[in-house]
Design a protein around this motif. Structure first.
Motif, short mmCIF file in Angstrom:
data_model
loop_
_atom_site.label_atom_id
_atom_site.label_comp_id
_atom_site.label_asym_id
_atom_site.label_seq_id
_atom_site.Cartn_x
_atom_site.Cartn_y
_atom_site.Cartn_z
N ALA A 22 0.93 -1.17 -0.02
CA ALA A 22 -0.15 0.01 -0.20
C ALA A 22 0.92 1.40 0.12
O ALA A 22 1.80 1.19 0.62
N LEU A 23 0.35 2.21 -0.57
CA LEU A 23 1.22 3.74 -0.57
C LEU A 23 0.42 4.58 0.29
O LEU A 23 -0.65 4.73 0.46
N SER A 24 1.46 5.32 1.21
CA SER A 24 1.28 6.40 1.86
C SER A 24 1.67 7.79 1.27
O SER A 24 3.01 7.88 0.75
N LEU A 25 0.76 8.36 0.72
CA LEU A 25 0.82 9.84 -0.01
C LEU A 25 1.30 10.86 1.04
O LEU A 25 1.21 10.82 2.32
N GLY A 26 2.05 12.00 0.35
CA GLY A 26 2.24 13.18 1.30
C GLY A 26 0.70 13.54 1.97
O GLY A 26 -0.11 13.55 1.21
N GLY A 27 1.09 13.98 3.08
CA GLY A 27 -0.45 14.27 3.74
C GLY A 27 -0.68 15.76 4.17
O GLY A 27 0.22 16.70 3.45
N VAL A 28 -1.52 15.94 4.99
CA VAL A 28 -1.76 17.38 5.20
C VAL A 28 -1.96 17.59 6.94
O VAL A 28 -2.00 16.44 7.72
N SER A 29 -1.26 18.64 7.33
CA SER A 29 -1.38 18.80 8.73
C SER A 29 -1.96 20.27 9.07
O SER A 29 -2.01 21.11 8.21
N PHE A 30 -2.42 20.37 10.42
CA PHE A 30 -3.30 21.46 10.96
C PHE A 30 -2.37 21.99 12.11
O PHE A 30 -1.89 21.30 12.87
N ALA A 31 -2.33 23.31 12.21
CA ALA A 31 -1.66 23.92 13.52
C ALA A 31 -2.72 23.79 14.65
O ALA A 31 -3.89 23.18 14.40
N SER A 32 -2.38 24.18 15.90
CA SER A 32 -3.34 24.21 16.93
C SER A 32 -4.59 24.92 16.52
O SER A 32 -4.43 25.66 15.92
N VAL A 157 -9.93 18.37 3.61
CA VAL A 157 -10.03 18.08 4.93
C VAL A 157 -10.38 19.21 5.61
O VAL A 157 -9.57 20.21 5.56
N THR A 158 -11.43 19.30 6.35
CA THR A 158 -11.96 20.50 7.20
C THR A 158 -12.12 19.89 8.68
O THR A 158 -12.79 18.88 8.92
N LEU A 159 -11.41 20.81 9.37
CA LEU A 159 -11.51 20.30 10.95
C LEU A 159 -12.39 21.57 11.61
O LEU A 159 -11.91 22.67 11.42
N ALA A 160 -13.19 21.21 12.43
CA ALA A 160 -13.98 21.97 13.27
C ALA A 160 -13.45 21.83 14.98
O ALA A 160 -13.35 20.80 15.39
N TYR A 161 -13.61 23.06 15.49
CA TYR A 161 -12.61 22.84 16.96
C TYR A 161 -14.01 23.22 18.05
O TYR A 161 -14.81 23.85 17.54
N GLY A 162 -13.49 22.83 19.15
CA GLY A 162 -14.60 23.02 20.20
C GLY A 162 -14.71 21.64 20.82
O GLY A 162 -13.92 21.01 20.88
N GLU A 163 -15.76 22.00 21.88
CA GLU A 163 -16.08 20.96 22.97
C GLU A 163 -16.30 19.52 21.85
O GLU A 163 -17.07 19.74 21.23
N PRO A 164 -15.80 18.37 22.40
CA PRO A 164 -16.28 17.25 21.52
C PRO A 164 -17.76 16.86 21.45
O PRO A 164 -17.86 16.02 20.58
N GLY A 165 -18.50 17.24 22.58
CA GLY A 165 -19.57 16.54 22.71
C GLY A 165 -19.91 15.21 23.34
O GLY A 165 -18.63 14.66 23.66
N GLN A 166 -21.14 14.81 23.67
CA GLN A 166 -21.16 13.42 24.25
C GLN A 166 -21.18 12.46 23.37
O GLN A 166 -22.01 12.21 22.41
N SER A 167 -20.35 11.41 23.61
CA SER A 167 -20.50 10.02 22.83
C SER A 167 -21.64 9.20 22.96
O SER A 167 -22.29 9.35 24.02
#
Length: 504
Positions: A22-32, A157-167
């Motif tokens: 399997a191949l792992s391609l160059g990825g993406v990263s996010f700051a804090s 890829v989109t990240l939304a931040y905040g309290e994770p909520g209740q599983s």
């Protein structure tokens, strides 16, 4: 929006999962995510023909993420007739990794969706809700087919931040319904909802199953168990819902029938990798049956190449009857002959609708099982023992029995233990099959064909033989043929009754 562009397979690292590259391609990263606002990254690339079955795009997820959202597109260039075009499947693994076995598995939608999201309390159908934890996640790409020009893709890829909520704690359907004691129960064990590439909700499937006269069904989404927690409200005293998966490899599909709730079975291997046995054993450890599906289907990746040593049953009839099913039935019958000749155990046949969306009919065909009660364990035992027949609908009912001259008798999936030259009577009682012809099939071929049944669809057909002439006998009901010497499509067929004392 920030953007990264990775052309072709330029920035990549090669690693091995099991025996499959399997191949792992160059990825993406996010700051804090201290700023709190959603952030997006886009990655682009091109996969050439001959790429591995699975390609992974790493995503560095920081702490404090509430929701992960992924959208993707890929090009679909024109190709010459008979040449595969582009088809790209997608899924995701979390920070626990992509190792074979699926510890980090968080969802798969194949080619059914162009985007998905995951958060603690909810996820897109096909994906598992739960916290979006810090670490390296991997978007899994499955280039199903690649055009000669290559396959160019774009992933955001989109990240939304905040309290994770209740599983949410999953609730699963019960393993028992209100049965009738030892009786014949009707089921459809191969169905798809919107948790894979189906278009129906579990509730809609449940309604259709009841309308089709079914007593049990099996959840069998492609390469995900996300639907398991969405059947509790569908099940009831009148409908047993078993849980499973259609393990959709590149060398054939297999239904995991009636596994423990929450069981995920990996699909990322081919026959040459010698991995299937490991996962077949996992299905059985989880209380399920291993059922190769549509073994002679002609769709890409559908033809079964793993052999049948691990099979508990075989899906011989899949959806509307086609030449593929006719080949599967003949192949299964040849396997019965070999089991008699070699003294080996035999593998029962079954049938299911593989219904995805309208106009696919839930419960056509269906497997009718003699079970001690309407429970997961009892239904599975009936299927495993071959105490079953396949019918096109609930309108068709059969009673099939072989008896000797001294009161001995045996039914479907059983053995009549009499001497080789003992006369025996084969008797089939039918309702719901107007103008159908009855054929009795043995290890010597078709040895008896009846006149067409009356328009009422009810009738009784008898035939006499001996174990020396027929080592087993099974019944087929065939509709009238449209033309030519070939038989018409079946209305039903049974598993065999074996004749004679077991040798050895």
């Amino acid at each position: 929006m920030c953007e990264d562009q990775h052309g072709g397979l330029g920035r990549r690292a090669l690693f091995v999962t099991g025996a499959a590259a399997a191949l792992s391609l160059g990825g993406v990263s996010f700051a804090s995510g201290a700023g709190g606002r959603p952030e997006s990254r886009t990655v682009r690339g091109t996969l050439p023909p001959g790429s591995p079955d699975f390609v992974y795009v790493p995503v560095e997820v920081p702490a404090g993420v509430r929701e992960l959202r992924v959208a993707y597109t890929y090009d679909r260039p024109s190709v010459p007739a008979g040449t595969p075009g582009n088809a790209l499947d997608i899924g995701v693994f979390d920070e626990r990794g992509t190792e074979l076995g699926g510890r980090g598995f968080r969802g798969w939608s194949g080619g059914a969706r162009t985007e998905f999201f995951i958060r603690a309390d909810e996820a897109t159908p096909g994906y598992l809700p739960g916290p979006v934890r810090e670490g390296t996640w991997h978007i899994a790409l499955g280039p199903y087919t690649i055009a000669p020009q290559g396959l160019s893709y774009e992933i955001t890829v989109t990240l939304a931040y905040g309290e994770p909520g209740q599983s949410v704690e999953p609730v699963y359907p019960p393993e028992r319904a209100q049965g009738r004691g030892r009786a014949w129960y009707r089921g459809d064990c191969h169905l798809h909802s919107w948790h894979s590439d189906g278009r129906r909700t579990p509730a809609e499937i449940g309604e259709l199953a009841r309308a089709a006269g079914l007593d049990f069904i099996n959840s069998s989404e492609h390469n995900t168990h996300s639907a398991h927690a969405h059947w509790a409200d569908v099940a009831g005293d009148d409908l047993l819902v078993m849980l499973g998966e259609e393990i959709t490899t590149r060398n054939g599909h297999v239904v995991a029938l009636g596994t423990d709730p929450g069981t995920f079975v990996d699909w990322r291997y081919r026959a040459r990798d010698n991995r299937f046995g490991r996962f077949a054993r996992q299905v059985r450890r989880a209380g399920g049956l291993v059922v190769p599906a549509h073994p002679h289907a002609t769709c890409i990746g559908c033809n079964w190449k793993f052999g049948f040593a691990e099979a508990d049953a075989i899906e011989v009839w899949n959806g509307p009857w086609t030449p593929d099913d006719e080949v599967a039935l003949a192949d299964w019958d040849s396997m019965l002959v070999a089991s008699v000749r070699d003294g080996r155990d035999w593998i029962p046949a079954m049938g299911s609708s593989d219904a995805h969306r309208a106009p696919d009919s839930v419960g056509s065909p269906q497997t009718v099982v003699l079970a001690d009660d309407l429970t997961r364990e009892a239904v599975q035992e009936g299927i495993r023992a071959g105490r079953s027949y396949v019918a096109e609908s609930a309108r068709v009912s059969l009673s099939f029995r072989v008896s000797g001259g001294r009161g001995e008798h045996a039914g479907i999936g059983e053995r009549l233990g009499v001497g080789r030259d003992t006369p025996v009577t084969v008797r089939l009682e039918v309702t719901g099959a107007p103008r159908c012809t009855v054929r009795f099939v043995t290890d010597q071929g078709v040895l008896h064909t009846s006149d067409p049944l009356p328009v009422s669809g009810a009738g009784t057909v008898e035939w006499r033989t001996t174990p020396s002439y027929a080592a087993y006998v099974r019944a087929e009901l065939r509709h009238e043929a449209a033309a030519g010497p070939l038989p018409g499509p079946p209305a039903a067929f049974t598993n065999p009754v074996f004749l004679g004392r077991r040798s050895g």
